[in-house]
Design a protein around this motif. Structure first.
Motif, PDB file in Angstrom:
ATOM      1  N   LEU A  83       0.786  -1.224   0.000  1.00 12.95           N
ATOM      2  CA  LEU A  83       0.000   0.000   0.000  1.00 12.95           C
ATOM      3  C   LEU A  83       0.825   1.285   0.000  1.00 12.95           C
ATOM      4  O   LEU A  83       0.248   2.374  -0.052  1.00 12.95           O
ATOM      5  CB  LEU A  83      -0.953  -0.001   1.201  1.00 12.95           C
ATOM      6  N   SER A  84       2.135   1.182   0.067  1.00 14.86           N
ATOM      7  CA  SER A  84       2.975   2.386   0.054  1.00 14.86           C
ATOM      8  C   SER A  84       2.737   3.185  -1.224  1.00 14.86           C
ATOM      9  O   SER A  84       2.685   2.610  -2.308  1.00 14.86           O
ATOM     10  CB  SER A  84       4.451   2.014   0.131  1.00 14.86           C
ATOM     11  N   PRO A  85       2.613   4.494  -1.105  1.00 17.57           N
ATOM     12  CA  PRO A  85       2.421   5.307  -2.315  1.00 17.57           C
ATOM     13  C   PRO A  85       3.644   5.244  -3.219  1.00 17.57           C
ATOM     14  O   PRO A  85       4.767   5.034  -2.753  1.00 17.57           O
ATOM     15  CB  PRO A  85       2.205   6.718  -1.770  1.00 17.57           C
ATOM     16  N   ILE A  86       3.404   5.428  -4.495  1.00 11.67           N
ATOM     17  CA  ILE A  86       4.477   5.361  -5.490  1.00 11.67           C
ATOM     18  C   ILE A  86       4.645   6.734  -6.116  1.00 11.67           C
ATOM     19  O   ILE A  86       3.690   7.309  -6.632  1.00 11.67           O
ATOM     20  CB  ILE A  86       4.135   4.336  -6.588  1.00 11.67           C
ATOM     21  N   ASP A  87       5.864   7.249  -6.070  1.00 12.68           N
ATOM     22  CA  ASP A  87       6.195   8.496  -6.755  1.00 12.68           C
ATOM     23  C   ASP A  87       6.677   8.112  -8.152  1.00 12.68           C
ATOM     24  O   ASP A  87       7.844   7.784  -8.353  1.00 12.68           O
ATOM     25  CB  ASP A  87       7.280   9.238  -5.977  1.00 12.68           C
ATOM     26  N   ALA A  88       5.744   8.134  -9.107  1.00 10.01           N
ATOM     27  CA  ALA A  88       6.062   7.677 -10.465  1.00 10.01           C
ATOM     28  C   ALA A  88       7.241   8.439 -11.062  1.00 10.01           C
ATOM     29  O   ALA A  88       8.070   7.862 -11.773  1.00 10.01           O
ATOM     30  CB  ALA A  88       4.834   7.797 -11.364  1.00 10.01           C
ATOM     31  N   GLY A  89       7.343   9.718 -10.771  1.00 16.20           N
ATOM     32  CA  GLY A  89       8.445  10.516 -11.309  1.00 16.20           C
ATOM     33  C   GLY A  89       9.811  10.036 -10.849  1.00 16.20           C
ATOM     34  O   GLY A  89      10.801  10.149 -11.575  1.00 16.20           O
ATOM     35  N   ARG A  90       9.864   9.480  -9.653  1.00 20.50           N
ATOM     36  CA  ARG A  90      11.141   8.956  -9.133  1.00 20.50           C
ATOM     37  C   ARG A  90      11.611   7.748  -9.941  1.00 20.50           C
ATOM     38  O   ARG A  90      12.807   7.513 -10.096  1.00 20.50           O
ATOM     39  CB  ARG A  90      10.956   8.572  -7.670  1.00 20.50           C
ATOM     40  N   TRP A  91      10.671   6.969 -10.443  1.00 21.32           N
ATOM     41  CA  TRP A  91      11.015   5.734 -11.144  1.00 21.32           C
ATOM     42  C   TRP A  91      11.059   5.904 -12.649  1.00 21.32           C
ATOM     43  O   TRP A  91      11.646   5.080 -13.350  1.00 21.32           O
ATOM     44  CB  TRP A  91      10.031   4.635 -10.762  1.00 21.32           C
ATOM     45  N   HIS A  92      10.451   6.958 -13.174  1.00 24.84           N
ATOM     46  CA  HIS A  92      10.384   7.170 -14.624  1.00 24.84           C
ATOM     47  C   HIS A  92      11.605   7.967 -15.085  1.00 24.84           C
ATOM     48  O   HIS A  92      11.516   9.086 -15.572  1.00 24.84           O
ATOM     49  CB  HIS A  92       9.080   7.883 -14.973  1.00 24.84           C
ATOM     50  N   VAL A  93      12.767   7.373 -14.881  1.00 24.25           N
ATOM     51  CA  VAL A  93      14.046   7.961 -15.269  1.00 24.25           C
ATOM     52  C   VAL A  93      14.890   6.875 -15.929  1.00 24.25           C
ATOM     53  O   VAL A  93      14.724   5.694 -15.655  1.00 24.25           O
ATOM     54  CB  VAL A  93      14.811   8.561 -14.066  1.00 24.25           C
ATOM     55  N   MET A  94      15.780   7.305 -16.780  1.00 24.69           N
ATOM     56  CA  MET A  94      16.609   6.345 -17.499  1.00 24.69           C
ATOM     57  C   MET A  94      18.038   6.857 -17.568  1.00 24.69           C
ATOM     58  O   MET A  94      18.269   7.978 -18.022  1.00 24.69           O
ATOM     59  CB  MET A  94      16.065   6.163 -18.918  1.00 24.69           C
ATOM     60  N   PRO A  95      19.007   6.059 -17.117  1.00 22.38           N
ATOM     61  CA  PRO A  95      20.408   6.466 -17.287  1.00 22.38           C
ATOM     62  C   PRO A  95      20.773   6.408 -18.771  1.00 22.38           C
ATOM     63  O   PRO A  95      20.220   5.616 -19.529  1.00 22.38           O
ATOM     64  CB  PRO A  95      21.186   5.424 -16.481  1.00 22.38           C
ATOM     65  N   ASP A  96      21.670   7.275 -19.179  1.00 24.39           N
ATOM     66  CA  ASP A  96      22.118   7.269 -20.568  1.00 24.39           C
ATOM     67  C   ASP A  96      22.873   5.985 -20.877  1.00 24.39           C
ATOM     68  O   ASP A  96      23.547   5.421 -20.020  1.00 24.39           O
ATOM     69  CB  ASP A  96      23.028   8.466 -20.853  1.00 24.39           C
TER      70      ASP A  96
END
Length: 143
Positions: A20-33
């Protein structure tokens, strides 16, 4: 008996926290070069980079279909038009979330999976990503 009851309550509480922990989508929607094809494994993550042999949108649509056909996987954020998609896959018993971001950078497909809780995923992200790559077949070049 009291200790057993406390233990059960603690386990149920931990399971609820994980699920049930909230998800910060912006934290995970990143990609290393990514500079070149290859694989990189770190504690709790796996990144695979492959050269694509088809148009970027076609490759991303194929990965999206594969991801959404994977058990307990859902779209978290992004889309093919954006060129980057992040999925969440939960473990069967505890529901631990893993986040996998897929993007095309130039002529490279980058798939980056990582866990949210803990320090080791026991190779689950690597196995899932390698399975997707195997199924993609002719849309990417093998290493």
């Amino acid at each position: 008996m009291r200790i057993l009851a406390i233990l059960v309550v603690l386990i149920i509480g931990l399971m609820a926290y994980v699920r049930l922990s909230p998800i910060d989508a912006g934290r995970w929607h990143v990609m290393p070069d990514a500079a070149a094809p290859g694989d990189a494994t770190t504690a709790g993550s796996f990144k695979a980079v492959r050269r694509i042999t088809a148009p970027a949108a076609e490759v991303l649509m194929a990965v999206e279909r594969l991801a959404l056909a994977t058990p307990r996987t859902r779209l978290l954020v992004g889309n093919v038009g954006e060129g980057m998609i992040t999925f969440q896959t939960r473990s069967l018993m505890w529901g631990f979330p893993d986040h996998t971001t897929v993007a095309v950078q130039g002529d490279l497909l980058v798939i980056y999976g990582r866990l949210r809780f803990g320090k080791a995923d026991l190779g689950v992200n690597k196995a899932r990503i390698e399975g997707w790559l195997e199924t993609l077949g002719p849309l990417t070049e093998p290493l």
